[in-house]
Enzyme design. Structure first.
Site, mmCIF file in Angstrom:
data_model
loop_
_atom_site.group_PDB
_atom_site.id
_atom_site.type_symbol
_atom_site.label_atom_id
_atom_site.label_comp_id
_atom_site.label_asym_id
_atom_site.label_seq_id
_atom_site.Cartn_x
_atom_site.Cartn_y
_atom_site.Cartn_z
ATOM 1 N N LEU A 147 0.868 -1.183 0.000
ATOM 2 C CA LEU A 147 0.000 0.000 0.000
ATOM 3 C C LEU A 147 0.901 1.227 0.000
ATOM 4 O O LEU A 147 1.871 1.288 0.757
ATOM 5 C CB LEU A 147 -0.878 0.043 1.254
ATOM 6 C CG LEU A 147 -2.212 -0.698 1.234
ATOM 7 C CD1 LEU A 147 -2.889 -0.538 2.591
ATOM 8 C CD2 LEU A 147 -3.131 -0.202 0.134
ATOM 9 N N ASP A 148 0.581 2.209 -0.837
ATOM 10 C CA ASP A 148 1.352 3.451 -0.867
ATOM 11 C C ASP A 148 1.255 4.165 0.483
ATOM 12 O O ASP A 148 0.260 4.007 1.203
ATOM 13 C CB ASP A 148 0.829 4.391 -1.961
ATOM 14 C CG ASP A 148 1.158 3.888 -3.364
ATOM 15 O OD1 ASP A 148 2.121 3.105 -3.497
ATOM 16 O OD2 ASP A 148 0.462 4.286 -4.305
ATOM 17 N N PRO A 149 2.247 4.994 0.817
ATOM 18 C CA PRO A 149 2.182 5.749 2.076
ATOM 19 C C PRO A 149 0.911 6.602 2.209
ATOM 20 O O PRO A 149 0.401 6.771 3.312
ATOM 21 C CB PRO A 149 3.434 6.636 2.018
ATOM 22 C CG PRO A 149 4.394 5.850 1.187
ATOM 23 C CD PRO A 149 3.560 5.173 0.143
ATOM 24 N N LEU A 150 0.388 7.115 1.072
ATOM 25 C CA LEU A 150 -0.801 7.969 1.136
ATOM 26 C C LEU A 150 -2.102 7.174 1.164
ATOM 27 O O LEU A 150 -3.188 7.754 1.141
ATOM 28 C CB LEU A 150 -0.808 8.948 -0.045
ATOM 29 C CG LEU A 150 0.317 9.988 -0.047
ATOM 30 C CD1 LEU A 150 0.230 10.889 -1.268
ATOM 31 C CD2 LEU A 150 0.281 10.828 1.234
ATOM 32 N N ALA A 151 -1.994 5.852 1.204
ATOM 33 C CA ALA A 151 -3.178 4.988 1.319
ATOM 34 C C ALA A 151 -3.254 4.406 2.725
ATOM 35 O O ALA A 151 -2.245 4.266 3.408
ATOM 36 C CB ALA A 151 -3.115 3.874 0.286
#
Length: 236
Positions: free
Chosen positions: A51-55
Site C-alpha cells: 500500500l502506498d504511504p498515502l493509502a
C-alpha cells in the site's frame, strides 16, 4: 495468547495501515515487536501487497511458514474505496506531487459520471503511473520520474469486476467523487483516477485511498499496528 511457536509455524495478521506509513515500516514494526516480545533473534515476516504511504487500510502480514502463502494472497481480488478529484491532474496521479494542470468540469453531469464507470468494467488495458515502483532497466519508474527522464511504459491487462461512484460533491472548480472498486492484482487506482478523468473529457487525480478487502480478509477485522502490538506478551 499466541506462543512463539505459533508465529514460527505461521500466522496471518490483519493490519490497518496508518496514513503516511510505508508497508515496509509496518512489517518492520511488527517483526521487531514479535522478536522483542518473545526474546528471539529471528522470525520471517512479510506482507501480501504493498500500500502506498498515502493509502490506508488492509495490509495482510504473514509470519513464519505462512510467508510461503504471500504470492497466493497477493493474487486475490482486492476492494478499495476512496476519492477522485475531477478538474485537475498531478504527475503522480495522486497527492504525492503538486497539481500540474486544471480542466473544465461544467459539462460533467451526474448521469455522465455514472455512465462513464461502465467503460472500466471487465478486462481493460491500463498504463501504470510513472511514479511507481515497477522496475525498468534495473531502476524503479519513480527514479526516472523524479529525475525528469522520459521512459516508455507498457500497458498491462487488468480486470475490474465492480466500479461505482458512491457520492458526488461539487466544490469550487472541482468535483469530488467517492468510489468503490473491486479489481484484480496489478490494478493501479491512481491510474484509474487519471483515466476516468480523461474519459470525462476533463482531468482527475486520486486524493484518498483505502483498501477494504483482499480475498476473504476484511479491514473491519484488522488492528492498527499499535493495537496489535498491545496483544503481544510483555518482555519475557
Amino acid at each position: 495468547m499466541k506462543t512463539v511457536e505459533d508465529y514460527k509455524e505461521g500466522q496471518v495478521l490483519l493490519i490497518d495501515k496508518p496514513l503516511t506509513w510505508t508497508s515496509f515500516q509496518a512489517v518492520n514494526k511488527l517483526r521487531w515487536a514479535i522478536r522483542k516480545a518473545y526474546a528471539i533473534k529471528k522470525i520471517k515476516v512479510g506482507h501480501a501487497g504493498t500500500l502506498d504511504p498515502l493509502a490506508t487500510g488492509l495490509l495482510v502480514i504473514c509470519t513464519g511458514k505462512m510467508t510461503k502463502q504471500i504470492n497466493t494472497f497477493q493474487g486475490q481480488e482486492k476492494e478499495y474505496t476512496g476519492t477522485f478529484v475531477v478538474g485537475s491532474t498531478t504527475p503522480s496521479y495522486d497527492l504525492e506531487t503538486e497539481i500540474d494542470a486544471t480542466f473544465p468540469i461544467d459539462h460533467i453531469s451526474e448521469e455522465l459520471i455514472h455512465e462513464t464507470t461502465k467503460q472500466f468494467i471487465g478486462k481493460i488495458e491500463q498504463f501504470p503511473p510513472v511514479f511507481s515502483a515497477i522496475k525498468k532497466d534495473g531502476k524503479r519508474l519513480y527514479e526516472f520520474a523524479r529525475a525528469g527522464e522520459a521512459v516508455e511504459i507498457k500497458s498491462r491487462e487488468i480486470e475490474i469486476s465492480e466500479f461505482e461512484i458512491t457520492d458526488i460533491n461539487a466544490l469550487d472548480n472541482t468535483l469530488e467523487l467517492n468510489f468503490r472498486v473491486v479489481c484484480s492484482k496489478g490494478t493501479y487506482i491512481r491510474s484509474l483516477a487519471h483515466d476516468f478523468g480523461k474519459a470525462l473529457n476533463s482531468g482527475a487525480h486520486l486524493s484518498v485511498l483505502r483498501r477494504t478487502r483482499i480475498g476473504d480478509f476484511k479491514v473491519e477485522n484488522a488492528l492498527s499496528p499499535e493495537d496489535y502490538i498491545a496483544t503481544l506478551p510483555l518482555d519475557q
